[in-house]
Design an enzyme around this catalytic site. Structure first.
Site, PDB file in Angstrom:
ATOM      1  N   ARG A   1      11.706   3.750   2.844  1.00  0.00           N
ATOM      2  CA  ARG A   1      11.373   2.778   3.901  1.00  0.00           C
ATOM      3  C   ARG A   1      12.610   1.940   4.147  1.00  0.00           C
ATOM      4  O   ARG A   1      13.244   1.466   3.206  1.00  0.00           O
ATOM      5  CB  ARG A   1      10.211   1.883   3.471  1.00  0.00           C
ATOM      6  CG  ARG A   1      10.010   0.719   4.410  1.00  0.00           C
ATOM      7  CD  ARG A   1       8.763  -0.064   4.135  1.00  0.00           C
ATOM      8  NE  ARG A   1       7.575   0.678   4.524  1.00  0.00           N
ATOM      9  CZ  ARG A   1       6.343   0.174   4.468  1.00  0.00           C
ATOM     10  NH1 ARG A   1       6.145  -1.059   4.035  1.00  0.00           N
ATOM     11  NH2 ARG A   1       5.303   0.913   4.832  1.00  0.00           N
TER      12      ARG A   1
ATOM     13  N   ARG B   1       0.794  -1.227   0.000  1.00  0.00           N
ATOM     14  CA  ARG B   1       0.000   0.000   0.000  1.00  0.00           C
ATOM     15  C   ARG B   1       0.827   1.279   0.000  1.00  0.00           C
ATOM     16  O   ARG B   1       0.537   2.218  -0.730  1.00  0.00           O
ATOM     17  CB  ARG B   1      -0.934   0.049   1.215  1.00  0.00           C
ATOM     18  CG  ARG B   1      -2.265  -0.591   0.980  1.00  0.00           C
ATOM     19  CD  ARG B   1      -2.732  -1.236   2.251  1.00  0.00           C
ATOM     20  NE  ARG B   1      -1.814  -2.291   2.615  1.00  0.00           N
ATOM     21  CZ  ARG B   1      -1.925  -3.553   2.206  1.00  0.00           C
ATOM     22  NH1 ARG B   1      -2.942  -3.913   1.485  1.00  0.00           N
ATOM     23  NH2 ARG B   1      -1.031  -4.477   2.535  1.00  0.00           N
ATOM     24  N   THR B   2       1.840   1.329   0.837  1.00  0.00           N
ATOM     25  CA  THR B   2       2.552   2.610   0.963  1.00  0.00           C
ATOM     26  C   THR B   2       3.208   2.975  -0.366  1.00  0.00           C
ATOM     27  O   THR B   2       3.059   4.088  -0.859  1.00  0.00           O
ATOM     28  CB  THR B   2       3.593   2.542   2.102  1.00  0.00           C
ATOM     29  OG1 THR B   2       2.912   2.140   3.286  1.00  0.00           O
ATOM     30  CG2 THR B   2       4.252   3.884   2.330  1.00  0.00           C
TER      31      THR B   2
HETATM   32  C1  NCD Z   1       2.429  -1.148   8.021  1.00  0.00           C
HETATM   33  C2  NCD Z   1       3.928  -0.937   8.103  1.00  0.00           C
HETATM   34  O1  NCD Z   1       4.649  -1.117   7.112  1.00  0.00           O
HETATM   35  O2  NCD Z   1       4.340  -0.550   9.194  1.00  0.00           O
HETATM   36  N1  NCD Z   1       1.968  -1.304   6.703  1.00  0.00           N
HETATM   37  C3  NCD Z   1       1.626  -0.189   5.986  1.00  0.00           C
HETATM   38  O3  NCD Z   1       2.462   0.604   5.649  1.00  0.00           O
HETATM   39  N2  NCD Z   1       0.341   0.017   5.719  1.00  0.00           N
HETATM   40  C4  NCD Z   1       1.905  -2.187   8.937  1.00  0.00           C
HETATM   41  C5  NCD Z   1       2.510  -3.568   8.885  1.00  0.00           C
HETATM   42  O4  NCD Z   1       3.400  -3.875   8.112  1.00  0.00           O
HETATM   43  O5  NCD Z   1       2.025  -4.386   9.668  1.00  0.00           O
END
Ligand code: NCD
Length: 307
Positions: free
Chosen positions: A104, A54-55
């Site tokens: 990330r 998603r991100t």
């Molecule tokens: C989260 C993350 O990456 O911290 N996911 C996200 O970005 N929507 C939550 C997760 O990985 O559990």
């Protein structure tokens, strides 16, 4: 519009800037043509050293919908990281090519370090178990749009509150709103880190901690479910013991208010049974969509493209 240059933690945004972003995201959602070409000629670099669905996709969709373009990697094994290049050098290089960087990384503090070496704005898309500010923007927009405001409600955070960066970012940010009661639901081993509760205690922010979802679910307006963060455990045995600590199913949903909102940053593993998906109170896929609108608002603001 935004005074911030980098977005590393939610506290980099003022309350006024948060309100501005929510208003902008709502306008973008309701008027799909608004800002459609505003980022033409601009480039977004996505540097993902950890998996993401998603991100990364919502950032890329956001940039493309604004008329801009994207470059980057979704897997560091396809980058010079495997040759031994440092994060600082990778970021320095990406900032020669792009107008904004989304990063990330599994290490806490990586986005902050990246921001020190970048000549363009850096957005933290998750640094280890630390922060995930744009997920917080998506979560707050979801609450704002579906409840009408971010004040005066009770939220329960459930699951892995120790390693869950989305929990850390959201819980801290909610202390800036009034009348928000926070309930932390987790096994003792996965309690919210003491650096957060110590700060809450020092500032007189009330919260409660419990290991029982059933005992509190009837009092909640928002239930924020989380995945047990397998990749941050030190041993497999502990993960296996804790991974199914909470499973939200139709039976537990019967104990909750009719206007509860169930949020989850996703990915979901076993902690929400798929039978809950058809319950109108389950809003996690709406939340994923709000995530794209708020990232459009954020990119347009950072790139000074708002007209
Ligand atoms: C989260 C993350 O990456 O911290 N996911 C996200 O970005 N929507 C939550 C997760 O990985 O559990």
């Amino acid at each position: 519009m935004l005074k911030m240059r980098h977005l590393i933690e939610p506290s980099d945004l003022t309350g006024e800037e948060l309100d501005g972003l929510f208003a902008l995201a709502e306008r973008i959602e309701k008027e799909p043509r608004y800002l459609r070409e505003s980022c033409r000629g601009k480039l977004l670099a996505t540097l993902f050293f950890e998996p993401s669905t998603r991100t990364r996709l919502s950032f890329e969709a956001a940039m493309l919908r604004l008329g801009g373009s994207c470059l980057g990697f979704a897997d560091p094994s396809a980058s010079s990281t495997v040759k031994g290049e440092s994060l600082a050098d990778t970021v320095r290089t990406a900032s020669c090519y792009a107008d904004v960087i989304v990063i990330r990384n599994p290490k806490e503090g990586a986005a902050l370090l990246a921001s020190r070496y970048s000549s363009v704005p850096v957005i933290n898309a998750g640094d280890g178990g630390h922060h995930h500010p744009t997920q917080t923007l998506a979560d707050l927009l979801t609450i704002h749009r579906l409840r009408g405001s971010i004040d005066n409600f009770t939220i329960g955070f459930c699951g892995d509150l120790k390693f869950g960066r989305t929990v850390h970012s959201l819980a801290k940010t909610l202390t800036r709103y009034s009348g928000v009661r926070q309930v932390f639901i987790s096994p003792p081993e996965l309690r919210v880190p003491s650096y957060i509760t110590t700060e809450f205690d020092a500032n007189g922010v009330g919260y409660t901690e419990t290991d029982s979802m059933e005992s509190v679910i009837g009092r909640l307006d928002v239930l924020y479910m989380t995945r047990v963060q397998k990749e941050r455990f030190f041993n497999e045995e502990d993960y296996i013991r804790l991974k199914d600590a909470y499973i939200l199913d139709a039976r537990k949903m019967e104990l909750a208010h009719q206007d509860l909102l169930v949020l989850h940053p996703l990915p979901r593993v076993t902690e929400i049974a798929t039978e809950v998906d058809s319950d109108p109170r389950a809003v996690y896929f709406k939340q994923a969509k709000f995530g794209m609108f708020i990232r459009m608002a954020l990119l347009a603001s950072i790139l000074d493209a708002v007209i």
